[in-house]
Design an enzyme around this catalytic site. Structure first.
Site, PDB file in Angstrom:
ATOM      1  CG  ASP A  73      -5.789 -10.345   2.067  1.00 58.49           C
ATOM      2  OD1 ASP A  73      -5.995  -9.488   1.184  1.00 58.49           O
ATOM      3  OD2 ASP A  73      -5.021 -10.176   3.020  1.00 58.49           O
ATOM      4  CD  GLU A 121      -8.242  -3.529  -0.680  1.00 55.37           C
ATOM      5  OE1 GLU A 121      -7.037  -3.327  -0.896  1.00 55.37           O
ATOM      6  OE2 GLU A 121      -8.642  -4.393   0.118  1.00 55.37           O
ATOM      7  CG  HIS A 173      -2.059  -1.013   1.101  1.00 56.28           C
ATOM      8  ND1 HIS A 173      -2.555  -1.482  -0.089  1.00 56.28           N
ATOM      9  CD2 HIS A 173      -2.774  -1.659   2.085  1.00 56.28           C
ATOM     10  CE1 HIS A 173      -3.524  -2.352   0.149  1.00 56.28           C
ATOM     11  NE2 HIS A 173      -3.666  -2.495   1.451  1.00 56.28           N
ATOM     12  CG  HIS A 191      -7.826  -0.262   2.031  1.00 60.85           C
ATOM     13  ND1 HIS A 191      -8.503  -0.972   3.011  1.00 60.85           N
ATOM     14  CD2 HIS A 191      -6.809  -1.045   1.645  1.00 60.85           C
ATOM     15  CE1 HIS A 191      -7.880  -2.123   3.199  1.00 60.85           C
ATOM     16  NE2 HIS A 191      -6.847  -2.199   2.381  1.00 60.85           N
ATOM     17  CE1 TYR A 212      -9.881  -1.288   5.982  1.00 57.59           C
ATOM     18  CE2 TYR A 212     -10.514  -3.378   6.960  1.00 57.59           C
ATOM     19  CZ  TYR A 212      -9.538  -2.516   6.501  1.00 57.59           C
ATOM     20  OH  TYR A 212      -8.216  -2.889   6.564  1.00 57.59           O
TER      21      TYR A 212
HETATM   22  C1  BGC Z   1      -4.698  -6.349   2.026  1.00 58.41           C
HETATM   23  C2  BGC Z   1      -4.605  -7.059   3.350  1.00 58.41           C
HETATM   24  C3  BGC Z   1      -4.204  -6.058   4.393  1.00 58.41           C
HETATM   25  C4  BGC Z   1      -5.238  -4.966   4.410  1.00 58.41           C
HETATM   26  C5  BGC Z   1      -4.962  -3.899   5.422  1.00 58.41           C
HETATM   27  C6  BGC Z   1      -5.713  -5.269   2.140  1.00 58.41           C
HETATM   28  O1  BGC Z   1      -5.753  -4.555   0.965  1.00 58.41           O
HETATM   29  O2  BGC Z   1      -5.001  -7.221   0.988  1.00 58.41           O
HETATM   30  O3  BGC Z   1      -3.680  -8.101   3.300  1.00 58.41           O
HETATM   31  O4  BGC Z   1      -4.102  -6.631   5.642  1.00 58.41           O
HETATM   32  O5  BGC Z   1      -5.314  -4.377   3.155  1.00 58.41           O
HETATM   33  O6  BGC Z   1      -3.705  -3.439   5.319  1.00 58.41           O
END
Ligand code: BGC
Length: 392
Positions: free
Chosen positions: A291, A357, A144, A225, A227
């Site tokens: 994931d 995402e 990221h 990102h 949730y």
């Molecule tokens: C990733 C995860 C990660 C999460 C938070 C997601 O985009 O695929 O592996 O833990 O982001 O960082």
């Protein structure tokens, strides 16, 4: 003297009239008028960073009750309020009530992630014969955008406006922000100028559009990102949400979650969401949870196409995601462990949210068979993702 009289007169009339107008009892012939919502885009202060930078909150509202709050720290989507099938509004994204929570360590709640969203194996790649080394902030891998990615920088406000306000069929509330990522930042080559625009429409769509340009060949992969929990943030796990993914294939990963390079069919496996299944139906068969990057059926044709549909049966909320990206990461909040307390004092436990995402595939800079994430000088990177809300 005369002026003073008129000021007092106006004040008295306003005070007397206002409560009277609000409390007016409706007659049977004259039904109660519900609170009128207007398309609007507003800005207010959300506090300051530890080094004294001003952070503002931008609120986009449409006339159906959808409200998105975004800030210039990390260009984060702070909240997203959406009505359920009975018109009850809930915030469906995890996060924090105040800026403070976002300034501490958290797993990218609502953030714009870049310069490269997701993982790059061993934090290195080669472009035009030069090897670039990035921070290894996820075991030996890069995740990221690194230690201080786009989620932790202050974006500049370029534009905030409500078009067609107070209300027309195609009214929109818009906020546009920009950020210049310097050559060498987090190890990436090239000065890269990028913008992100959030648009809320009268069709109950929240659209996120990205643009970027560079002065040296680089790689780019931007996403949001958020949730989501369509029953309302912090209300429980998302295992009962029904998910459909427009993806016949996915990219299997090694133990460090780096794609092996294989593109595999989802058929006859717990990875298959082509027909619509609850997120929890086979989650125990995939270790800690999902994931994984799915290869969208639209890939690599980069026109806006349906990627996912999620339905939450108790609230009736439906979210559809359309994107120009070739992939989408399904992440089921596997690393949420109850150690974070978010909005309204809610404790975020394992699987309390899902992320979808939209993206180029993880580790594309090292995988020649994946759609390219390279951006050349003179080219313009564009990416669009639309979240469309309805109920049933
Ligand atoms: C990733 C995860 C990660 C999460 C938070 C997601 O985009 O695929 O592996 O833990 O982001 O960082």
């Amino acid at each position: 003297m005369k002026t003073r009289f008129w000021i007092n007169f106006v004040l008295v009339v306003t005070v007397v009239c206002m409560p009277g107008c609000k409390k007016k009892t409706p007659t049977p012939e004259e039904p109660e008028v519900k609170e009128t919502r207007l398309m609007s885009a507003e800005k207010e202060s959300f506090g300051q960073t530890s080094d004294g930078r001003q952070i503002d909150l931008y609120t986009l509202t449409n006339t159906n009750g959808l409200r998105a709050r975004i800030m210039n720290y990390g260009a984060i989507l702070v909240s997203l309020e959406v009505p359920d099938r009975d018109g009850n509004i809930a915030d469906i994204t995890l996060g924090f009530d105040a800026l403070d929570g976002y300034l501490k360590e958290h797993p990218y709640f609502g953030a714009i992630v870049g310069r490269y969203a997701n993982r790059i194996g061993k934090g290195r790649f080669v472009l035009d014969g030069t090897e670039y080394k990035l921070a290894a902030n996820n075991g030996e891998n890069h995740l990221h955008g690194g230690i201080k990615g786009f989620d932790k920088v202050v974006w500049k406000l370029d534009d905030i406006r409500a078009e067609g306000a107070p209300r027309t069929e195609d009214s929109k509330a818009i906020v546009k922000m920009s950020y210049i990522s310097e050559d060498g930042e987090e190890g990436y080559p090239g000065n890269m100028a990028c913008t992100v625009t959030y648009t809320l429409t009268e069709d109950n769509e929240l659209k996120i559009s990205y643009e970027a340009e560079t002065d040296k060949t680089t790689v780019v992969n931007l996403t949001n990102h958020s949730y989501f929990n369509l029953a309302g943030q912090g209300t429980g796990d998302v295992l009962g949400h029904e998910l459909t993914l427009n993806a016949d294939k996915y990219t299997p990963v090694d133990e460090g979650l780096i794609p092996t390079g294989e593109i595999r069919s989802v058929k006859d496996s717990p990875m298959d969401f082509t027909m619509g299944m609850s997120i929890g139906s086979r989650i125990k068969q995939v270790g800690d949870g999902y994931d994984h990057n799915y290869v969208l059926n639209s890939s690599p044709d980069l026109s806006l196409a349906l990627a996912a549909r999620v339905y939450e049966p108790t609230s009736g909320r439906v979210m559809e995601i359309y994107t120009t990206e070739p992939g989408v990461q399904l992440y089921t909040g596997n690393f949420l462990d109850g150690s974070l307390t978010g909005k309204a004092g809610k404790v975020y436990k394992k699987h309390y949210a899902f992320c979808l995402e939209t993206q180029h595939f993880p580790d594309s800079p090292n995988k020649p068979n994946f759609p390219s994430a390279v951006l050349l000088p003179g080219q313009k990177y564009t990416s669009v993702t639309v979240h469309k809300f309805s109920t049933r």
